[in-house]
Enzyme design. Sequence first.
Site, PDB file in Angstrom:
ATOM      1  N   CYS A   1       0.858  -1.193   0.000  1.00  0.00           N
ATOM      2  CA  CYS A   1       0.000   0.000   0.000  1.00  0.00           C
ATOM      3  C   CYS A   1       0.891   1.240   0.000  1.00  0.00           C
ATOM      4  CB  CYS A   1      -0.953  -0.015   1.187  1.00  0.00           C
ATOM      5  SG  CYS A   1      -1.826  -1.589   1.398  1.00  0.00           S
TER       6      CYS A   1
ATOM      7  N   ALA B   1       1.539   3.911  -2.221  1.00  0.00           N
ATOM      8  CA  ALA B   1       1.224   5.272  -2.658  1.00  0.00           C
ATOM      9  C   ALA B   1       0.718   6.110  -1.477  1.00  0.00           C
ATOM     10  CB  ALA B   1       0.171   5.214  -3.770  1.00  0.00           C
ATOM     11  N   PRO B   2       1.051   7.403  -1.436  1.00  0.00           N
ATOM     12  CA  PRO B   2       1.625   8.233  -2.502  1.00  0.00           C
ATOM     13  C   PRO B   2       3.140   8.245  -2.594  1.00  0.00           C
ATOM     14  CG  PRO B   2       1.015   9.622  -0.666  1.00  0.00           C
ATOM     15  CD  PRO B   2       0.598   8.216  -0.287  1.00  0.00           C
ATOM     16  N   GLY B   3       3.871   7.502  -1.734  1.00  0.00           N
ATOM     17  CA  GLY B   3       5.279   7.279  -1.991  1.00  0.00           C
ATOM     18  C   GLY B   3       6.281   7.959  -1.088  1.00  0.00           C
TER      19      GLY B   3
ATOM     20  N   LYS C   1       7.047   7.248   1.978  1.00  0.00           N
ATOM     21  CA  LYS C   1       7.804   6.201   2.680  1.00  0.00           C
ATOM     22  C   LYS C   1       8.674   5.415   1.711  1.00  0.00           C
ATOM     23  CE  LYS C   1       4.115   5.857   6.127  1.00  0.00           C
ATOM     24  NZ  LYS C   1       3.235   6.845   5.436  1.00  0.00           N
TER      25      LYS C   1
ATOM     26  N   ASP D   1      -2.202  -6.184  -5.973  1.00  0.00           N
ATOM     27  CA  ASP D   1      -3.015  -6.358  -4.768  1.00  0.00           C
ATOM     28  C   ASP D   1      -2.137  -6.893  -3.638  1.00  0.00           C
ATOM     29  OD1 ASP D   1      -4.867  -6.987  -2.827  1.00  0.00           O
ATOM     30  OD2 ASP D   1      -6.237  -8.016  -4.190  1.00  0.00           O
TER      31      ASP D   1
ATOM     32  N   CYS E   1      -2.841   6.027   9.057  1.00  0.00           N
ATOM     33  CA  CYS E   1      -3.036   7.455   9.356  1.00  0.00           C
ATOM     34  C   CYS E   1      -4.465   7.655   9.848  1.00  0.00           C
ATOM     35  CB  CYS E   1      -2.719   8.317   8.143  1.00  0.00           C
ATOM     36  SG  CYS E   1      -3.627   7.890   6.638  1.00  0.00           S
TER      37      CYS E   1
END
Length: 422
Positions: free
Chosen positions: A240, A242-244, A246, A287, A354
């Site tokens: 998981c 995105a948004p990138g 990390k 996935d 988050c």
Amino acid sequence: MAQTGVQARRSAVYLLDQVIGEGRLLSECIAAGALDRLQPAERATAQRLAIDTLRGLERADRMLQRHLKKYPPLTVRNVLRVATVELCQGGAAHGIVNSAVSIVGANNRTVAMKGLVNAVLRKVAAAGPDAWNILRIPRLPKWIREPLVMAYGGEAVQAMEKAHFEGAPLDLTARGDRGALQRSLGGQLLETGSVRLDDSGQVSTMPGFKKGSWWVQDAAAAIPVQVLAPKEGESVLELCAAPGGKTMQLAAAGAKVRAVDSNKHRMERVRENLKRTKLEAELVVGDALVETGAWDAILLDAPCSATGTIRRHPDLPHAKDGSDFAGLFDLQAATLDNALDMLKPGGRLVYCTCSLLPDEGECQVEDALARHSNIQTDVEALRLPGIDEAWFTEEGGLRLRPDYWADKGGMDGFYIACLVKT
């Protein structure tokens, strides 16, 4: 008032219509081209007006209630809301009122309400910021406020609402020397390593952006990778992704990163950011539930309600209603189980969301520990500079909240846990 002011305000009203009337997020509207016809300055103004109005929505409605016998249609109401927030922030009444009347007058369905809009806003302008400032801090909608009060108590939630209302500074993560970044841009170097700016202006024009010296990332969002502590040359699976933000942290640490996310569009943004920062990672549109392999380290930033990001995304409480929570909880548990199955013995996995909801954080880890007898939490991994011991949770995780660091500008709400396979 210049026509550009009218266009920006009209677009702000459109965004509010979409969020409040259609349940769409601002990011979705903007990605779909809602502001594409505006000049850059107009786009920034429209977005700022929409965000400011969503943050102060309760106050705006309380101001308007004094002068309305009944609420007008949503679009007219949103015109009044945007203008009220501008007026109560000290904007020039003449231009704001004229723009509002012009917007209403340009639509055949609302033209008859020009007089009402003019009269109401003249009264709001007369009351001004003094009347605005004595109103209470806007509260979260009941669907999210009630579970938060149950989890943290009313006083803590009020502190979070204050943080939401005040908004968020801009936090940056350096690709290299964080001290050099702070000296270049000014601002504050936080104990956790992020550089915090109170007034940044246009991000893409800031020194170092085009060179890829840094990226925007809330200070709380930068902590999970620090907890994982990737080593140079180590193979790390990021689920998981995105948004990138990390992903770039992992790559900057020298890790060999396989980043997986199901959203093709968002993964293109990750690819663009990696190119800008001159960092490398294997990007996979796929996935997380069907990913396989054996890994020494895994980072799972699970799909969640994003309720921890409300201070930066005030549209979320108004676009959502919590009806999809149960599905999210199930997805988080399934994704965490699959990730733990891929973890090598002795390996470490950081689970984070988050979210402010314990069901997406503390409860998920408690349940995972009950399902997997060979998994335990590593509390020592959470002991980082700037982290308060009071933020540790009973099951061995870390709870971050918007009201923490109140004197520094707060942080996003996050839950983080480091799990080790014995």
